[in-house]
Write an enzyme that holds these catalytic residues in place. Structure first.
Site, PDB file in Angstrom:
ATOM      1  NE  ARG A 145      -3.836   0.134   2.195  1.00  0.00           N
ATOM      2  CZ  ARG A 145      -4.638   0.560   3.175  1.00  0.00           C
ATOM      3  NH1 ARG A 145      -4.645  -0.082   4.337  1.00  0.00           N
ATOM      4  NH2 ARG A 145      -5.408   1.611   3.006  1.00  0.00           N
TER       5      ARG A 145
ATOM      6  CB  CYS B  10      -2.098   3.335   9.620  1.00  0.00           C
ATOM      7  SG  CYS B  10      -3.521   3.726  10.671  1.00  0.00           S
TER       8      CYS B  10
END
Length: 279
Positions: free
Chosen positions: A180, A238
């Site tokens: 990611r 995050c």
């Protein structure tokens, strides 16, 4: 229970505290992205006396494009939830989840941010508890309402502008998985990539293979290799501000106070004026 500098408590020590009659409030924070069955798993077995905490509704405000998938809850709403959990002023709190604390750390962070000083994570979580031979119980626990009073601001928070600035002046850690961060995959948010200047530090690498925390020496080596040193300004984000709290906790264990970018990538990637880096 004296406040440990590490913020951790092992299964045997917790069992001893509970057996002594100490007032320890246990919070079961089982949650995983894409899995709505945390409460069902709680009902099937949890630490004796533990109260279920709903991360989506009690540890976050409603999601929005402007604020992200798990915005920080309103302080009054968090206080109402904490009182539902039975928390009184001065209580000792231990939060846990099904394993390494990746969701329980959100409860740790919010309560510390809200001024509760004695909050620890159960090292190894429910798995560590049962593997140590301690019992579980089934069903719902509904304690008498508590009287805790919360006050916001005890831990530092970043907004998007501050996170962008910190990526250039300090160390901004991206706690998501490497694919990611690199922009190779984005299963949830509208754009792939990361905040320019951020350094990848996947949350799972705070843990050993048995889902307990690395010791302080190993954590210091890990974060030192990422540019984190004493005196360095550090921030963490995050996907939506949940697992980043786990890395804030890990840094706290080695004496580094890090700020949480609560909106995280879910907020950043929904703003077309914010750049996304890849690779």
């Amino acid at each position: 229970m004296s406040e440990s500098p590490t913020g951790l408590i092992g299964a045997d020590e917790l069992a001893e505290r509970l057996g002594s009659g100490a007032r320890v409030r246990l919070l079961d924070v089982r949650w995983q992205l894409g899995d709505p069955h945390g409460h069902r798993a709680y009902l099937e077995g949890h630490l004796p006396g533990a109260v279920f905490v709903d991360l989506d509704t009690e540890l976050a405000a409603p999601p929005s494009l402007g604020e992200g998938r798990h915005p920080l809850p309103d302080l009054d709403a968090l206080q109402r939830a904490a009182r539902r959990w039975g928390l009184d002023d001065g209580d000792e709190v231990v939060a846990y989840d099904a394993g390494g604390g990746l969701s329980a750390a959100r409860a740790w962070w919010l309560l510390r941010w809200a001024g509760v000083s004695s909050v620890r994570l159960l090292d190894g979580g429910l798995r560590g508890w049962t593997e140590a031979g301690h019992p579980v119980e089934t069903g719902e626990v509904r304690p008498e309402p508590g009287n805790v009073t919360l006050t916001a601001g005890a831990l530092p928070v970043l907004d998007a502008d501050a996170a962008a600035e910190l990526a250039g002046t300090g160390v901004l850690l991206d706690a998501r998985a490497a694919e990611r961060y690199l922009g190779r995959a984005e299963p949830v948010d509208p754009r792939a990539g990361h905040i320019p200047g951020a350094v990848n530090a996947p949350t799972g690498e705070n843990l050993t293979p048995d889902a307990t925390f690395l010791d302080e020496e190993a954590l210091a080596a890990r974060f030192g290799a990422l540019g984190v040193k004493e005196g360095t300004a550090v921030g963490v984000y995050c996907g939506s501000g949940v697992t980043a709290a786990h890395t804030v906790f890990a840094l706290e264990r080695i004496g580094i106070r890090a700020a949480l970018y609560a909106g995280s990538w879910s907020q950043w990637s929904n703003d077309p004026d914010r750049p996304a880096a890849t690779g």
